[in-house]
Design an enzyme around this catalytic site. Sequence first.
Site, PDB file in Angstrom:
ATOM      1  N   LYS A  77       5.412  13.327  63.007  1.00  0.00           N
ATOM      2  CA  LYS A  77       6.945  13.092  63.271  1.00  0.00           C
ATOM      3  C   LYS A  77       7.002  11.706  64.033  1.00  0.00           C
ATOM      4  O   LYS A  77       6.291  10.848  64.090  1.00  0.00           O
ATOM      5  CB  LYS A  77       7.456  14.136  64.283  1.00  0.00           C
ATOM      6  CG  LYS A  77       7.451  15.802  63.614  1.00  0.00           C
ATOM      7  CD  LYS A  77       7.860  15.808  62.262  1.00  0.00           C
ATOM      8  CE  LYS A  77       9.440  16.174  62.277  1.00  0.00           C
ATOM      9  NZ  LYS A  77       9.973  16.437  60.940  1.00  0.00           N
ATOM     10  N   HIS A  95      11.013   9.509  57.337  1.00  0.00           N
ATOM     11  CA  HIS A  95      12.527  10.142  56.862  1.00  0.00           C
ATOM     12  C   HIS A  95      13.188   8.675  56.944  1.00  0.00           C
ATOM     13  O   HIS A  95      14.275   8.747  57.574  1.00  0.00           O
ATOM     14  CB  HIS A  95      12.951  10.922  57.921  1.00  0.00           C
ATOM     15  CG  HIS A  95      12.391  12.323  57.869  1.00  0.00           C
ATOM     16  ND1 HIS A  95      11.989  12.998  56.713  1.00  0.00           N
ATOM     17  CD2 HIS A  95      11.561  12.947  58.977  1.00  0.00           C
ATOM     18  CE1 HIS A  95      11.217  13.988  57.178  1.00  0.00           C
ATOM     19  NE2 HIS A  95      10.860  13.956  58.476  1.00  0.00           N
ATOM     20  N   LEU A 300       9.799  23.277  61.173  1.00  0.00           N
ATOM     21  CA  LEU A 300       9.645  24.631  61.027  1.00  0.00           C
ATOM     22  C   LEU A 300       8.044  25.012  61.177  1.00  0.00           C
ATOM     23  O   LEU A 300       7.695  25.900  61.810  1.00  0.00           O
ATOM     24  CB  LEU A 300      10.240  25.106  59.958  1.00  0.00           C
ATOM     25  CG  LEU A 300      11.627  25.448  60.209  1.00  0.00           C
ATOM     26  CD1 LEU A 300      12.232  25.746  58.660  1.00  0.00           C
ATOM     27  CD2 LEU A 300      11.965  26.607  61.039  1.00  0.00           C
TER      28      LEU A 300
END
Length: 353
Positions: A77, A95, A300
């Site tokens: 991340k 991202h 998730l």
Amino acid sequence: MTELHLWLRHEARSTERRTPIVPDDARRLVESGARLTVEESPQRIFPVAEYEAVGARVAPAGSWTSAPPDTVVLGLKELPEDPGELTHRHIFFGHAYKEQPGAADLLRRFSSGGGALLDLEYLADDEGRRLAAFGHWAGYLGAALAVLQHRGRLTAPLRPTDKDALDDTLRPLPGDEDFTALVVGALGRSGRGARAAFGTAGVDPTCWDLAQTRDLDRASLLGHDVMVNAVLATSPVPPFLRERDLDDPARRLRTLSDVTCDVGSPLNVLPVYDRTTEWNEPVRRLRKEPPLDLIAIDNLPSLLPRESSADFSRALLPLLLEFDVNPAWARCLARFRQACAELGPDEGAEHRG
């Protein structure tokens, strides 16, 4: 393989329990001749001692910033905000290519430092299929949380668990009412995972994919009790839900789980919310009457960290073993360079490959 120095970093996000490489696969990397440095991380599902036992060097959390220049930094991340200039090659989910909030700033950090982003989302074969993904577990958990919320059994804060324990909570109990569910993007990795979770919960969902979303029956969508969005859009499409749909008096929809979480991007197919939800508050009420609850958690699979890490690591390992020769990495680098070029001439910089 040419010696690769891979540096597995600690994740800055406190709820990130996964790892892209598990200890068993770390052993394979070391045996192949790679150098592996693993940062200490109290939240990682696998203790650092398990990596040290297979030949990895241990380093303090966050010390990747002073790693040798040729080191490839591996994570999952977002990076911490410092340093402002990124000098290494980094492998993680950036991202940064869909105009998400903060994307341009991240690319500028690489541009100014001369580093490079090898985005795991774009690590794909020559037909564009992703080679390592968490999609199945993202879909499974997105549907699982939706079921628990709809049945009144979702508790906060969320905590990591294992699949057997999660499945025990999903199975229907006497007195549970039947409900209808819809999985959009049902044929992809995430969609198949969502369908599997609904199956465990005793629910047979309606399954939509490209054929159904190309000519969307919005009334039918609103006529389901629960919806899971597992669509990974690659080009703009008309939204599946609009603000005015939430106030439709015929709306039956009560629980919405967005697995994709493209919030803030022009590719977002659910532009009815402006921020994701978190482990400590996994549900946000979008409408009070009739109620509509949103679940939109962007990590998730970290709720099943052991299973999801093992699956991802199994797919990533052969690509790391071929780091210097597998064309998928060159495609990642080309996509990064394209994104940097699109920032404009004032942002240009030479990028080390």
